[in-house]
Design a protein around this motif. Sequence first.
Motif, PDB file in Angstrom:
ATOM      1  N   PRO A 148       0.814  -1.224   0.000  1.00  0.00           N
ATOM      2  CA  PRO A 148       0.000   0.000   0.000  1.00  0.00           C
ATOM      3  C   PRO A 148       0.850   1.279   0.000  1.00  0.00           C
ATOM      4  O   PRO A 148       0.494   2.253  -0.671  1.00  0.00           O
ATOM      5  N   GLU A 149       1.965   1.255   0.696  1.00  0.00           N
ATOM      6  CA  GLU A 149       2.837   2.431   0.722  1.00  0.00           C
ATOM      7  C   GLU A 149       3.442   2.678  -0.656  1.00  0.00           C
ATOM      8  O   GLU A 149       3.503   3.817  -1.124  1.00  0.00           O
ATOM      9  N   GLN A 150       3.910   1.618  -1.308  1.00  0.00           N
ATOM     10  CA  GLN A 150       4.474   1.747  -2.649  1.00  0.00           C
ATOM     11  C   GLN A 150       3.400   2.172  -3.648  1.00  0.00           C
ATOM     12  O   GLN A 150       3.651   3.009  -4.510  1.00  0.00           O
ATOM     13  N   ALA A 151       2.210   1.585  -3.523  1.00  0.00           N
ATOM     14  CA  ALA A 151       1.123   1.922  -4.445  1.00  0.00           C
ATOM     15  C   ALA A 151       0.729   3.385  -4.295  1.00  0.00           C
ATOM     16  O   ALA A 151       0.534   4.090  -5.297  1.00  0.00           O
ATOM     17  N   ARG A 152       0.637   3.870  -3.052  1.00  0.00           N
ATOM     18  CA  ARG A 152       0.287   5.279  -2.843  1.00  0.00           C
ATOM     19  C   ARG A 152       1.378   6.183  -3.403  1.00  0.00           C
ATOM     20  O   ARG A 152       1.101   7.219  -3.999  1.00  0.00           O
ATOM     21  N   GLN A 153       2.632   5.787  -3.215  1.00  0.00           N
ATOM     22  CA  GLN A 153       3.742   6.563  -3.759  1.00  0.00           C
ATOM     23  C   GLN A 153       3.680   6.586  -5.292  1.00  0.00           C
ATOM     24  O   GLN A 153       3.925   7.616  -5.907  1.00  0.00           O
ATOM     25  N   ALA A 154       3.330   5.459  -5.897  1.00  0.00           N
ATOM     26  CA  ALA A 154       3.196   5.408  -7.359  1.00  0.00           C
ATOM     27  C   ALA A 154       2.098   6.365  -7.820  1.00  0.00           C
ATOM     28  O   ALA A 154       2.278   7.098  -8.802  1.00  0.00           O
ATOM     29  N   VAL A 155       0.969   6.381  -7.110  1.00  0.00           N
ATOM     30  CA  VAL A 155      -0.123   7.293  -7.462  1.00  0.00           C
ATOM     31  C   VAL A 155       0.348   8.738  -7.333  1.00  0.00           C
ATOM     32  O   VAL A 155       0.074   9.572  -8.204  1.00  0.00           O
TER      33      VAL A 155
END
Length: 182
Positions: free
Chosen positions: A71-78
């Motif tokens: 989730p942290e990586q996904a939010r950073q990608a967004v």
Amino acid sequence: MRYRDTLLLSLVQLMCLGSFAFADNKPDPTAEFVTRVQSASSWTTKTRNDDDLKQAAEYDLLGAEFCNLTPEQARQAVKMLEDSAVAKESVIDKIESRGRIYVLLRYYFDIPEYESSKKVEYFGGWLGVPQKSDQVNLLWPLKREKNGQVTLHGRFQGYMGDRYDALGEFDFFNKKYGRRQK
């Protein structure tokens, strides 16, 4: 003895600097994913033709890859994709970039196909979202197949209104629905 200590200290410092350099050379999965998303075909400027299946397969693969991020990586990608969209000069380019985010969020989160319009929060003005009665298709433009997998089916029909709040939608979906199980 002093020369030897200085030499040893210098050697230790070089080794530490080298380990930092190697740590920095590790591929960043989030940045690599963002690069692939940015080079993907555009969902918003696609016209109806024989490439529909090819584009759907491309987004289905990107969606599966997105689901592998924490989730942290996904939010950073967004955030990285949104920052890139903000930097675009034309409105069409901004919508194109944000359209990719909009589609990918529907792969990442375990959102229902239909939800009561009373429970829905809107984060952008995407046109063409299917509705029936008092239900809104939150999963659109994806469709849940009989085997439970989600695939890209819907076509971009326009955007109207304020800027799409991708991070707000990410946080809302994360809190309300959680991640899709692989």
